[in-house]
Design an enzyme around this catalytic site. Structure first.
Site, PDB file in Angstrom:
ATOM      1  N   ILE A 159       0.833  -1.204   0.000  1.00  0.00           N
ATOM      2  CA  ILE A 159       0.000   0.000   0.000  1.00  0.00           C
ATOM      3  C   ILE A 159       0.870   1.257   0.000  1.00  0.00           C
ATOM      4  O   ILE A 159       0.617   2.206  -0.753  1.00  0.00           O
ATOM      5  CB  ILE A 159      -0.969   0.000   1.192  1.00  0.00           C
ATOM      6  CG1 ILE A 159      -1.940  -1.169   1.087  1.00  0.00           C
ATOM      7  CG2 ILE A 159      -1.741   1.316   1.255  1.00  0.00           C
ATOM      8  CD1 ILE A 159      -2.827  -1.355   2.305  1.00  0.00           C
ATOM      9  N   CYS A 209       1.828   1.319   7.839  1.00  0.00           N
ATOM     10  CA  CYS A 209       2.510   0.216   8.500  1.00  0.00           C
ATOM     11  C   CYS A 209       1.535  -0.487   9.435  1.00  0.00           C
ATOM     12  O   CYS A 209       0.506   0.073   9.814  1.00  0.00           O
ATOM     13  CB  CYS A 209       3.722   0.721   9.281  1.00  0.00           C
ATOM     14  SG  CYS A 209       3.296   1.829  10.652  1.00  0.00           S
ATOM     15  N   PRO A 210       1.834  -1.717   9.840  1.00  0.00           N
ATOM     16  CA  PRO A 210       0.974  -2.408  10.808  1.00  0.00           C
ATOM     17  C   PRO A 210       1.180  -1.852  12.210  1.00  0.00           C
ATOM     18  O   PRO A 210       2.154  -1.142  12.486  1.00  0.00           O
ATOM     19  CB  PRO A 210       1.444  -3.862  10.720  1.00  0.00           C
ATOM     20  CG  PRO A 210       2.862  -3.765  10.259  1.00  0.00           C
ATOM     21  CD  PRO A 210       2.921  -2.576   9.350  1.00  0.00           C
ATOM     22  N   ASP A 262      -8.889   7.182   8.352  1.00  0.00           N
ATOM     23  CA  ASP A 262      -9.878   6.136   8.096  1.00  0.00           C
ATOM     24  C   ASP A 262      -9.744   5.011   9.117  1.00  0.00           C
ATOM     25  O   ASP A 262     -10.383   3.968   8.994  1.00  0.00           O
ATOM     26  CB  ASP A 262      -9.687   5.577   6.676  1.00  0.00           C
ATOM     27  CG  ASP A 262     -10.792   4.603   6.284  1.00  0.00           C
ATOM     28  OD1 ASP A 262     -11.976   4.983   6.388  1.00  0.00           O
ATOM     29  OD2 ASP A 262     -10.477   3.458   5.885  1.00  0.00           O
ATOM     30  N   GLU A 267     -12.852   1.697  17.652  1.00  0.00           N
ATOM     31  CA  GLU A 267     -13.836   1.725  16.564  1.00  0.00           C
ATOM     32  C   GLU A 267     -15.093   0.976  16.985  1.00  0.00           C
ATOM     33  O   GLU A 267     -14.992  -0.116  17.557  1.00  0.00           O
ATOM     34  CB  GLU A 267     -13.239   1.099  15.299  1.00  0.00           C
ATOM     35  CG  GLU A 267     -12.056   1.899  14.765  1.00  0.00           C
ATOM     36  CD  GLU A 267     -11.457   1.320  13.489  1.00  0.00           C
ATOM     37  OE1 GLU A 267     -11.880   0.228  13.057  1.00  0.00           O
ATOM     38  OE2 GLU A 267     -10.575   1.968  12.908  1.00  0.00           O
ATOM     39  N   HIS A 286     -13.475   3.757   8.523  1.00  0.00           N
ATOM     40  CA  HIS A 286     -12.678   2.575   8.223  1.00  0.00           C
ATOM     41  C   HIS A 286     -13.293   1.783   7.058  1.00  0.00           C
ATOM     42  O   HIS A 286     -13.594   0.588   7.179  1.00  0.00           O
ATOM     43  CB  HIS A 286     -12.528   1.682   9.455  1.00  0.00           C
ATOM     44  CG  HIS A 286     -11.272   0.852   9.419  1.00  0.00           C
ATOM     45  ND1 HIS A 286     -10.650   0.391  10.539  1.00  0.00           N
ATOM     46  CD2 HIS A 286     -10.523   0.414   8.369  1.00  0.00           C
ATOM     47  CE1 HIS A 286      -9.563  -0.306  10.206  1.00  0.00           C
ATOM     48  NE2 HIS A 286      -9.469  -0.301   8.881  1.00  0.00           N
TER      49      HIS A 286
END
Length: 320
Positions: A159, A209-210, A262, A267, A286
């Protein structure tokens, strides 16, 4: 063999096509959503389980001794105890790369909405206003041309790399901070820099990044203070990367010009989140990964993961 789908859709009923999975395992039971306390009873004696956000931990695994494989219909595995799965001999397969183009596209959707305010101008025109007649309450900013600006990227997986291609197409200088610089990156036309230089030089900083122990809270008060005054921060990766309290404070002081996100630490975004009231924050729920093309990719790879497991190999296993 039995399979259980604990969450059969992501946004609305029918947006995921499970026909490929059911062709491989006809004895498949599916549920709309599954609460934590329902997970183990619903898995029961099934050997295969599919989930998205459901938690999979030691307590669940101990109650499901016949479980042989978990397919997570997502890339991130934050909700799974991968070590516990390995201890129980349960491989976990994720779905990498399915939403690369969609998430990169959303990154620039947020950025373009910020720098040219198209949706705010649209609202003003529909309210009967025009150009110089638009009051400050619409939250318009001076429009910014991206050409020649510096676009910083933290994390250079698929990405991040696709986002860099788009930024370069806009004529932006692209800086990248990543743990590993691979030989094939040499032709990408980007510059690899330390994190401190990324913060200092970026007009726009985008996170790709994660969330790991090393990256959680990556952008906090200290990092924000090192950024260019008025810079734009974009987060289409993981909410845990950002200290939202610090971001809110930086927006209010003007140190940070705009925040486009996003993904959030909690959440859905809580009703009392200060970001909800920030005029210089552009927030989406998201949904970058939910284009119809990305969801089709998601199911194609999920089905292939299952097929290769049944064949005795297994693709995209994250806890070997």
């Amino acid at each position: 063999m039995k399979a259980v789908i604990l969450e059969r859709y992501v946004m609305h009923e029918g947006d995921l096509d499970w026909s490929g999975v059911k062709a491989l395992i006809p004895d498949t039971t599916s549920y709309v959503r599954t609460a934590y306390e329902e997970i183990a009873p619903r898995i029961g004696d099934a050997e295969v389980v599919f989930l998205n956000k459901c938690r999979m931990d030691e307590a669940i695994l101990a109650q499901c001794p016949k479980l042989r494989w978990v397919g997570i219909i997502a890339t991130g595995t934050d909700n799974l105890d991968l070590k516990a799965c390995r201890r129980h001999g349960v491989p976990v397969a994720n779905v990498p790369g399915y939403s690369t183009y969609s998430v990169a596209q959303m990154t620039f959707s947020l950025l373009l909405a910020i720098v040219q305010c198209a949706e705010r101008y649209d609202r003003a025109v529909k309210d009967g206003l025009w150009q110089l007649d638009i009051p400050a309450g619409y939250g318009l900013l001076p429009q910014m041309e991206l050409y020649g600006k510096t676009f910083g990227i933290y994390g250079y997986g698929s990405i991040g790399r696709q986002t860099a291609r788009i930024a370069r197409a806009f004529g932006m200088r692209v800086l990248v901070c990543t743990r590993t610089v691979r030989p094939e990156y040499a032709a990408d036309g980007v510059e690899f820099v330390p994190f401190a230089d990324l913060l200092k030089e970026s007009d726009v900083l985008s996170l790709h990044c994660p969330a790991t122990p090393q990256t959680r809270g990556l952008i906090g008060a200290e990092a924000l203070a090192q950024m260019k005054p008025g810079a734009i921060l974009l987060n289409t990766a993981r909410g845990a990367l950002v200290d939202e309290t610090a971001v809110t404070a930086a927006l209010r002081s003007g140190q940070l010009g705009f925040y486009g996100a996003d993904a959030f630490a909690t959440e859905p975004l809580p009703a009392d989140s200060p970001l909800r009231k920030e005029p210089h924050a552009l927030l989406t729920p998201h949904i970058a990964w939910t284009t119809k093309e990305a969801l089709q990719n998601l199911m194609d790879i999920t089905t292939r993961n299952l097929r290769t497991f049944l064949d005795g190999n297994g693709e995209h296993i994250v806890n070997r």
